[in-house]
Design an enzyme around this catalytic site. Structure first.
Site, PDB file in Angstrom:
ATOM      1  N   TYR A 165       2.606  -2.341  -6.585  1.00 36.98           N
ATOM      2  CA  TYR A 165       2.947  -1.874  -7.925  1.00 36.98           C
ATOM      3  C   TYR A 165       3.239  -0.370  -7.922  1.00 36.98           C
ATOM      4  CZ  TYR A 165       2.171  -1.282 -13.013  1.00 36.98           C
ATOM      5  OH  TYR A 165       2.288  -0.989 -14.358  1.00 36.98           O
ATOM      6  N   LYS A 169       6.757   1.455  -8.854  1.00 32.96           N
ATOM      7  CA  LYS A 169       6.791   2.318 -10.035  1.00 32.96           C
ATOM      8  C   LYS A 169       7.254   3.737  -9.712  1.00 32.96           C
ATOM      9  CE  LYS A 169       5.654  -0.462 -13.343  1.00 32.96           C
ATOM     10  NZ  LYS A 169       6.718  -0.868 -14.296  1.00 32.96           N
TER      11      LYS A 169
END
Length: 305
Positions: A165, A169
């Site tokens: 993640y 991001k």
């Protein structure tokens, strides 16, 4: 100046619930016509149903706005292109894209399966790439576009158990930086939003009262501020619980050591000086880092055309 989105058309991905729903509702309230996109899967990206997207679209219409539901998967460029084509056929343009779709597959890096790493990168990063690519030429032709990438403090600062993640991001920040430069001449402004919100992704991780304070509706004004006619570009806007901050990727003044044989030793001993944040700057482009280094070496670099 009042924030008025009348006449604008916005696509909001992952808008069937949580942050995306709040973004869609607020943009509709401000006058935009909304494509509520959501595959309808769970927080892990499994399953799928058009029900969630349709429910939000119906909610907007019931409040007097204009909205349609769309169940395209952001990981499928053909589906995304079809969504954009259908939007243009219905409303003639796409002015705003909010890349919000996302999933979680949290585990420590040691325990993480590479398939889960790839899937999270595919949804968050490539999903935003697919959607941005599908609207890019359209926005260039109409000389107007507003794109918001959803980054995260996990990407900006790290978070245990979220290597997939976090990587995706922060990659979105890099995508934003370059698209903002490339889109400037066509009035395409690209920004990032780093939300902290009590969505289903945080359920069970925080006390109930803190989750309530972090309601997604407190983040949505951040998106609105990033998509209006007077929106900034290349901003990383952090938002949560009614607070807003800006994050920056900065460059310190550093030191010049030349190219002698003893540079490695000198550098290891003076890393604290390199890291000194006094008078740090935010470069306007990646080229500026190299230019500064050449200047410190005694050169006068000319910016390439």
């Amino acid at each position: 100046m009042a924030l008025d989105l009348n006449g604008r058309v916005a696509i909001v991905t992952g808008a069937g619930g949580g942050l995306g729903r709040e973004h869609a509702l607020l943009l509709a309230k401000l006058g935009a016509r909304i494509v509520v996109n959501d595959l309808g899967g769970d927080v892990r990206g499994e399953g799928g149903s058009a029900t969630a997207a349709q429910r939000v679209a119906d909610e907007i219409v019931a409040a007097g706005g204009q909205a349609i539901a769309n169940g395209a998967s952001v990981t499928d460029f053909v589906q995304v292109q079809k969504m954009v084509t259908e939007t243009v056929e219905r409303w003639g343009r796409v002015d705003i894209l909010v890349n919000n779709a996302g999933i979680l597959r949290d585990k420590s890096f040691a325990k993480m399966d590479l398939a889960d790493f790839r899937l999270v990168v595919d949804v968050h990063l490539m999903g935003a790439v697919n959607c941005s690519k599908a609207v890019w030429d359209l926005m260039r032709a109409q000389n107007y576009g507003r794109i918001v990438m959803t980054t995260s403090s996990s990407g900006l600062y790290g978070n245990f158990g979220q290597s997939n993640y976090s990587a995706a991001k922060l990659a979105l920040v890099g995508l934003m930086q370059t698209l903002a430069l490339e889109g400037a001449k066509n009035n395409i402004r690209v920004n990032c939003l780093a939300p902290t919100a009590g969505t289903r992704m945080l359920e069970g991780l925080m006390p109930a009262d803190q989750l309530a304070a972090l309601h997604p509706s407190a983040v949505a004004p951040g998106v609105a501020a990033l998509v209006g006619d007077d929106a900034p570009t290349r901003m990383i806007l952090c938002a949560g619980a009614g607070s807003f901050e800006a994050a920056h990727i900065t460059l310190t003044q550093g030191i010049h050591l030349g190219t002698g044989e003893d540079v490695a030793r000198q550098l290891s001993e003076r890393l604290a000086e390199v890291a000194d944040r006094s008078d740090e700057t935010v470069p306007g482009s990646g080229w500026e880092q190299g230019a500064r280094e050449l200047q410190k070496a005694g050169f006068s670099p000319a910016k390439p055309e």
